[in-house]
Design a protein around this motif. Structure first.
Motif, short mmCIF file in Angstrom:
data_model
loop_
_atom_site.label_atom_id
_atom_site.label_comp_id
_atom_site.label_asym_id
_atom_site.label_seq_id
_atom_site.Cartn_x
_atom_site.Cartn_y
_atom_site.Cartn_z
N PHE A 1 0.81 -1.22 0.00
CA PHE A 1 0.00 0.00 0.00
C PHE A 1 0.85 1.27 0.00
O PHE A 1 0.36 2.33 -0.43
CB PHE A 1 -0.95 0.00 1.19
N ARG A 2 2.07 1.21 0.45
CA ARG A 2 2.95 2.38 0.35
C ARG A 2 3.60 2.46 -1.03
O ARG A 2 4.02 3.53 -1.45
CB ARG A 2 4.04 2.34 1.42
N GLY A 3 3.68 1.34 -1.70
CA GLY A 3 4.38 1.31 -2.99
C GLY A 3 3.50 1.55 -4.19
O GLY A 3 4.01 1.64 -5.32
N THR A 4 2.18 1.66 -3.99
CA THR A 4 1.26 1.91 -5.11
C THR A 4 0.48 3.20 -4.86
O THR A 4 0.19 3.54 -3.71
CB THR A 4 0.28 0.74 -5.28
N PRO A 5 0.12 3.92 -5.90
CA PRO A 5 -0.60 5.19 -5.73
C PRO A 5 -1.99 4.98 -5.14
O PRO A 5 -2.68 4.00 -5.45
CB PRO A 5 -0.70 5.74 -7.16
N LEU A 6 -2.40 5.91 -4.31
CA LEU A 6 -3.72 5.84 -3.70
C LEU A 6 -4.82 5.87 -4.76
O LEU A 6 -5.84 5.18 -4.62
CB LEU A 6 -3.91 7.01 -2.72
N LEU A 7 -4.62 6.63 -5.82
CA LEU A 7 -5.64 6.71 -6.88
C LEU A 7 -5.89 5.34 -7.50
O LEU A 7 -7.04 4.96 -7.75
CB LEU A 7 -5.21 7.71 -7.94
#
Length: 227
Positions: free
Chosen positions: A58-64
């Motif tokens: 979850f830190r390595g992928t964009p929130l969008l």
């Protein structure tokens, strides 16, 4: 600059403020509880691998992209559409809130982990010598000290999550950014509208920063009094 238009725009944007605050507060609460659970999992061998994988993902992928995966991606799975969770997962509000909670938990868990690591061994040993049970050591010694240590970094996460709520406008939620986008689509006056939205977000960020600063002083009066 058209002052009456700016006033109308600000009033229209403020109609989306309750939803913005609602998403920010609930995502921080949900993310904080989940982050605490992740740090407890880190105390076990198997749970540690899961917690680190979760944070890495979850830190390595964009929130969008996470929002799109939950809102559009899960809805494309027949198993999800036929499950009892479908009434919630087809609602953009719950999908957006879920994405914000999951994303916030990954960052908050790392902030909390830093605070937990800052708790001195001497404090824990003193509590145990006094006969304090393990669960009370955690709730009365470890957790309060960890929160105090993590508070400055967590204030940045609070502000970041407040601004991140603007991304849910991409799945049709009409919070402040969604309302701003609809006004621009009808008036083609992007500069005034987005400046108004930016001013509101800036004011909210200042209020959060000031509130955390006051809380930090109340939690550590001896530290600030000595300065």
């Amino acid at each position: 600059m058209d002052i009456p238009f700016l006033q109308e725009t600000l009033l229209a944007l403020l109609k989306g403020l309750p939803l913005t605050i609602n998403l920010a507060v609930l995502s921080l609460l949900g993310g904080g509880l989940l982050a605490l659970g992740l740090n407890l999992l880190r105390q076990t061998r198997v749970g540690s691998y899961f917690a680190r994988l979760y944070v890495w993902l979850f830190r390595g992928t964009p929130l969008l992209i996470q929002i799109f995966m939950i809102y559009y991606g899960l809805g494309s799975l027949p198993a999800v559409r036929e499950s009892v969770l479908w009434p919630l997962l087809r609602d953009p509000y719950w999908c957006g809130l879920l994405a914000l909670i999951l994303n916030d938990a990954a960052y908050t868990s790392e902030i909390l982990r830093g605070g937990l690591n800052a708790v001195s061994r001497q404090s824990l040993e003193a509590a145990r010598v006094c006969g304090m049970p393990s669960h009370k050591v955690f709730t009365r010694i470890t957790l309060p000290i960890a929160i105090r240590q993590a508070l400055p970094a967590y204030s940045n996460e609070m502000i970041s999550m407040l601004k991140s709520t603007s991304l849910v406008s991409t799945i049709s939620l009409m919070e402040m950014t969604g309302i701003a986008d609809s006004i621009v689509s009808s008036t083609f006056r992007a500069l005034e509208v987005f400046l108004s939205a930016a001013a509101i977000y800036l004011l909210l960020s200042m209020l959060v920063s000031k509130g955390v600063s006051v809380l930090e002083r109340r939690l550590s009066p001896y530290y600030f009094g000595a300065r």
